[in-house]
Design a protein around this motif. Structure first.
Motif: not given
Length: 108
Positions: A61-69, A76-81, A49-58
């Motif tokens: 989530e591990a706090g080793r990489s940043e998410l683009s704005l 936020s939209e996908e998770l409804k938060v 849904r974010l058009d990123i690799s699973k590795r990037t998401l991992l």
């Protein structure tokens, strides 16, 4: 004109002196993962849904990489938060502080 300058100055001070400095990628990643799993969304699904690799998401989530704005808003939209929730910002404190500054500026 003076009112707007005062309001802008105080708002800048509020933002600079807020708790944003305590932001932690690790805490963000944990919050993201927890919210994703609570919503029953897999890493594969969210990565697609974010058009990123699973590795990037991992890594995010591990706090080793940043998410683009852009992807922060998508998550936020996908998770409804709110973005504030994902970033660990207490929305009430920001609104209350801003309202207090605005009232003070209006009183002058």
């Amino acid at each position: 004109m003076q009112k707007n300058a005062t309001l802008r100055s105080k708002y800048t001070f509020m933002v600079r002196n807020s708790n944003f400095h305590s932001f932690s990628l690790k805490e963000f990643g944990q919050r993201l993962k927890s919210t994703r799993t609570q919503n029953g969304i897999t890493q594969d699904e969210l990565a697609d849904r974010l058009d990123i690799s699973k590795r990037t998401l991992l890594e995010i989530e591990a706090g080793r990489s940043e998410l683009s704005l852009t992807n922060l808003f998508k998550v936020s939209e996908e998770l409804k938060v709110s973005v504030h929730f994902l970033l660990g910002i207490n929305e009430g404190n920001i609104v209350n502080s801003f309202n207090s500054i605005q009232q003070e500026a209006n009183a002058q």
